[in-house]
Design a protein around this motif. Structure first.
Motif, PDB file in Angstrom:
ATOM      1  N   MET A 164       0.851  -1.175   0.000  1.00 23.83           N
ATOM      2  CA  MET A 164       0.000   0.000   0.000  1.00 23.83           C
ATOM      3  C   MET A 164       0.895   1.236   0.000  1.00 23.83           C
ATOM      4  O   MET A 164       1.870   1.311   0.740  1.00 23.83           O
ATOM      5  CB  MET A 164      -0.909  -0.022   1.232  1.00 23.83           C
ATOM      6  N   TYR A 180       1.349   5.406   0.579  1.00 22.09           N
ATOM      7  CA  TYR A 180       0.809   6.492   1.376  1.00 22.09           C
ATOM      8  C   TYR A 180       1.297   7.826   0.839  1.00 22.09           C
ATOM      9  O   TYR A 180       2.381   7.921   0.278  1.00 22.09           O
ATOM     10  CB  TYR A 180       1.233   6.349   2.846  1.00 22.09           C
ATOM     11  N   ASN A 211     -12.943  11.578   7.060  1.00 21.40           N
ATOM     12  CA  ASN A 211     -11.823  11.038   6.282  1.00 21.40           C
ATOM     13  C   ASN A 211     -10.846  10.285   7.182  1.00 21.40           C
ATOM     14  O   ASN A 211     -10.652  10.642   8.344  1.00 21.40           O
ATOM     15  CB  ASN A 211     -11.068  12.147   5.547  1.00 21.40           C
ATOM     16  N   ILE A 214      -3.929   7.156   2.466  1.00 20.70           N
ATOM     17  CA  ILE A 214      -3.675   6.143   1.446  1.00 20.70           C
ATOM     18  C   ILE A 214      -3.717   6.825   0.090  1.00 20.70           C
ATOM     19  O   ILE A 214      -4.640   7.579  -0.217  1.00 20.70           O
ATOM     20  CB  ILE A 214      -4.709   5.007   1.527  1.00 20.70           C
ATOM     21  N   LYS A 215      -2.695   6.574  -0.696  1.00 18.71           N
ATOM     22  CA  LYS A 215      -2.597   7.202  -2.013  1.00 18.71           C
ATOM     23  C   LYS A 215      -3.608   6.579  -2.957  1.00 18.71           C
ATOM     24  O   LYS A 215      -3.657   5.377  -3.139  1.00 18.71           O
ATOM     25  CB  LYS A 215      -1.185   7.023  -2.571  1.00 18.71           C
ATOM     26  N   ASP A 216      -4.422   7.452  -3.545  1.00 17.26           N
ATOM     27  CA  ASP A 216      -5.430   7.018  -4.509  1.00 17.26           C
ATOM     28  C   ASP A 216      -5.083   7.668  -5.836  1.00 17.26           C
ATOM     29  O   ASP A 216      -5.133   8.880  -5.977  1.00 17.26           O
ATOM     30  CB  ASP A 216      -6.826   7.468  -4.055  1.00 17.26           C
ATOM     31  N   ARG A 217      -4.715   6.886  -6.773  1.00 18.33           N
ATOM     32  CA  ARG A 217      -4.252   7.407  -8.055  1.00 18.33           C
ATOM     33  C   ARG A 217      -5.353   8.108  -8.856  1.00 18.33           C
ATOM     34  O   ARG A 217      -5.085   8.799  -9.805  1.00 18.33           O
ATOM     35  CB  ARG A 217      -3.671   6.278  -8.887  1.00 18.33           C
ATOM     36  N   ASN A 218      -6.603   7.965  -8.470  1.00 23.12           N
ATOM     37  CA  ASN A 218      -7.707   8.546  -9.228  1.00 23.12           C
ATOM     38  C   ASN A 218      -8.278   9.810  -8.582  1.00 23.12           C
ATOM     39  O   ASN A 218      -9.326  10.278  -8.982  1.00 23.12           O
ATOM     40  CB  ASN A 218      -8.838   7.518  -9.383  1.00 23.12           C
ATOM     41  N   GLU A 219      -7.595  10.360  -7.577  1.00 22.27           N
ATOM     42  CA  GLU A 219      -8.151  11.506  -6.848  1.00 22.27           C
ATOM     43  C   GLU A 219      -8.203  12.774  -7.668  1.00 22.27           C
ATOM     44  O   GLU A 219      -9.142  13.528  -7.603  1.00 22.27           O
ATOM     45  CB  GLU A 219      -7.337  11.767  -5.582  1.00 22.27           C
TER      46      GLU A 219
END
Length: 96
Positions: free
Chosen positions: A1, A3, A36, A87-92
């Motif tokens: 995962m 971050y 969040n 958590i890194k979300d590539r679609n943000e």
């Protein structure tokens, strides 16, 4: 995962357990929305503690963040020096 680091906790704020964060993100209002999930990361021990955001506001160049489970100034002071992660979300974010 993976971050993403939002900033570093520089101190506590007030008696209700708020933390002062020197943020390195430009999207504080989005990142610190009520409910969040954030993680407080201790670099020395390589550990993360999960919290939910209760409340957020700006105070000059610092962010004041209230987290569920941190209720006193003394509890907040334990996290001084920790990093705030999500958590890194590539679609943000949209491209461009």
């Amino acid at each position: 995962m993976e971050y993403l680091t939002l900033g570093t906790i520089v101190d506590s704020f007030g008696l209700e357990g708020a933390i002062k964060v020197y943020s390195t993100t430009n999207f504080q209002e989005y990142r610190y929305q009520k409910g969040n999930e954030v993680f407080l990361y201790n670099k020395n021990l390589d550990t993360r503690s999960r919290f939910l955001v209760k409340k957020f506001r700006r105070n000059g160049k610092l962010d004041i963040v209230y987290l569920e489970g941190i209720l006193t100034k003394e509890e907040a002071e334990k996290y001084k020096g920790y990093e705030v992660h999500v958590i890194k979300d590539r679609n943000e974010l949209e491209e461009g």
